[in-house]
Design a protein around this motif. Structure first.
Motif, PDB file in Angstrom:
ATOM      1  N   GLN A 139      18.816 -19.505  18.544  1.00 52.10           N
ATOM      2  CA  GLN A 139      19.052 -20.575  19.834  1.00 52.10           C
ATOM      3  C   GLN A 139      17.897 -21.318  20.239  1.00 52.10           C
ATOM      4  N   ALA A 140      16.980 -20.588  20.350  1.00 56.32           N
ATOM      5  CA  ALA A 140      15.548 -21.064  20.568  1.00 56.32           C
ATOM      6  C   ALA A 140      15.126 -22.073  19.444  1.00 56.32           C
ATOM      7  N   GLY A 141      15.665 -21.860  18.196  1.00 60.26           N
ATOM      8  CA  GLY A 141      15.382 -22.421  17.210  1.00 60.26           C
ATOM      9  C   GLY A 141      15.927 -23.949  17.257  1.00 60.26           C
ATOM     10  N   GLU A 142      17.210 -23.838  17.822  1.00 56.68           N
ATOM     11  CA  GLU A 142      17.848 -25.169  18.091  1.00 56.68           C
ATOM     12  C   GLU A 142      16.960 -26.079  18.855  1.00 56.68           C
ATOM     13  N   ALA A 143      16.479 -25.533  20.037  1.00 59.98           N
ATOM     14  CA  ALA A 143      15.836 -26.228  20.921  1.00 59.98           C
ATOM     15  C   ALA A 143      14.423 -26.911  20.443  1.00 59.98           C
ATOM     16  N   VAL A 144      14.019 -26.165  19.557  1.00 63.07           N
ATOM     17  CA  VAL A 144      12.756 -26.531  18.776  1.00 63.07           C
ATOM     18  C   VAL A 144      13.322 -27.763  17.764  1.00 63.07           C
ATOM     19  N   PHE A 145      14.205 -27.558  17.115  1.00 61.90           N
ATOM     20  CA  PHE A 145      14.721 -28.856  16.010  1.00 61.90           C
ATOM     21  C   PHE A 145      15.135 -29.914  16.866  1.00 61.90           C
ATOM     22  N   ILE A 146      15.454 -30.055  18.114  1.00 59.57           N
ATOM     23  CA  ILE A 146      15.844 -31.044  18.946  1.00 59.57           C
ATOM     24  C   ILE A 146      14.313 -31.666  19.656  1.00 59.57           C
ATOM     25  N   ALA A 147      13.586 -30.764  20.021  1.00 60.45           N
ATOM     26  CA  ALA A 147      12.278 -31.066  20.679  1.00 60.45           C
ATOM     27  C   ALA A 147      11.296 -31.824  19.659  1.00 60.45           C
ATOM     28  N   VAL A 193       3.597 -20.424  15.720  1.00 55.57           N
ATOM     29  CA  VAL A 193       4.287 -19.658  14.788  1.00 55.57           C
ATOM     30  C   VAL A 193       5.618 -19.147  15.484  1.00 55.57           C
ATOM     31  N   THR A 194       5.786 -18.863  16.749  1.00 50.80           N
ATOM     32  CA  THR A 194       7.016 -18.450  17.443  1.00 50.80           C
ATOM     33  C   THR A 194       8.007 -19.721  17.215  1.00 50.80           C
ATOM     34  N   GLU A 195       7.518 -20.575  17.347  1.00 53.88           N
ATOM     35  CA  GLU A 195       8.455 -21.841  17.340  1.00 53.88           C
ATOM     36  C   GLU A 195       9.029 -21.988  15.767  1.00 53.88           C
ATOM     37  N   MET A 196       8.204 -21.878  14.982  1.00 54.88           N
ATOM     38  CA  MET A 196       8.652 -22.064  13.517  1.00 54.88           C
ATOM     39  C   MET A 196       9.454 -20.668  13.353  1.00 54.88           C
ATOM     40  N   THR A 197       9.219 -19.647  13.727  1.00 52.63           N
ATOM     41  CA  THR A 197      10.180 -18.409  13.276  1.00 52.63           C
ATOM     42  C   THR A 197      11.610 -18.588  13.904  1.00 52.63           C
ATOM     43  N   ASN A 198      11.744 -19.053  15.279  1.00 53.44           N
ATOM     44  CA  ASN A 198      12.926 -19.442  15.680  1.00 53.44           C
ATOM     45  C   ASN A 198      13.414 -20.596  14.739  1.00 53.44           C
ATOM     46  N   LEU A 199      13.022 -21.815  14.508  1.00 49.99           N
ATOM     47  CA  LEU A 199      13.396 -22.721  13.717  1.00 49.99           C
ATOM     48  C   LEU A 199      13.921 -22.607  12.681  1.00 49.99           C
TER      49      LEU A 199
END
Ligand code: HEC
Length: 151
Positions: A36-44, A122-128
């Motif tokens: 779910q956090a990854g989806e936010a990264v994908f959009i951001a 790195v956290t954003e990348m793993t979530n993504l």
């Protein structure tokens, strides 16, 4: 005969070099990501400027490629975490199949994908990646069923 032997040894060395050497993906592992956090990264990070994904309509982002590259969907071999991380942090390492054509790479053959290495954590990348990976559905080849004849 001697030459043949040499060729065999060199080939074996070359093959093991790819899977066992210090640059092999052996031992690579990602901490568990939050899709779910990854989806936010994908959009951001505006991945939709150059990509499409089923279920994601993009209205605000300015399109940056004449024809956007689809992400997710049916694939014939599983997309691994390692492959997806590589696609994000080192996109030119292996240009996605079918995208070597003009328009997706520059004159040097480098991917036109934006470089995120200095901006994404790195956290954003793993979530993504945790968000992206389940978007791919493994679609095995359909076996051809040849008619069988029993004499
Ligand atoms: C400026 C355009 C651009 C942006 C922005 C962009 N990409 Fe890409 N991406 C590309 C291009 C072009 C390719 C195809 C060539 C290649 O494989 O590098 C690609 C390929 C990929 C692939 C491999 C696709 C496959 O089928 O193997 C993945 C995964 C990917 N991008 C993820 C992302 C993610 C996630 C973001 C946002 C963080 C993003 N991209 C942002 C241009 C972009």
């Amino acid at each position: 005969m001697r030459n043949l032997h040499l060729i065999a040894v060199t080939t074996a060395l070359l093959l093991t070099a790819c899977t066992q050497g210090p640059e092999s993906p052996r031992g690579f592992s990602l901490p568990e990501g939050d899709p779910q956090a990854g989806e936010a990264v994908f959009i951001a990070y505006q991945c939709l400027a150059c990509h499409t994904m089923q279920g994601f309509e993009d209205t605000d982002t300015e399109q940056q490629l004449a024809k956007r590259v689809p992400l997710g969907g049916d694939v014939k071999t599983i997309k691994t975490y390692a492959e997806l991380v590589t696609s994000v942090i080192n996109p030119s390492h292996k240009i996605a199949p079918g995208f070597k054509r003009k328009g997706y790479t520059d004159e040097q053959g480098q991917s036109k994908m934006r470089n995120y290495n200095d901006v994404m954590t790195v956290t954003e990348m793993t979530n993504l990646v945790a968000f992206l990976q389940p978007k791919y559905n493994l679609k095995p080849f359909n076996r051809t069923n040849y008619p069988q004849y029993f004499p």
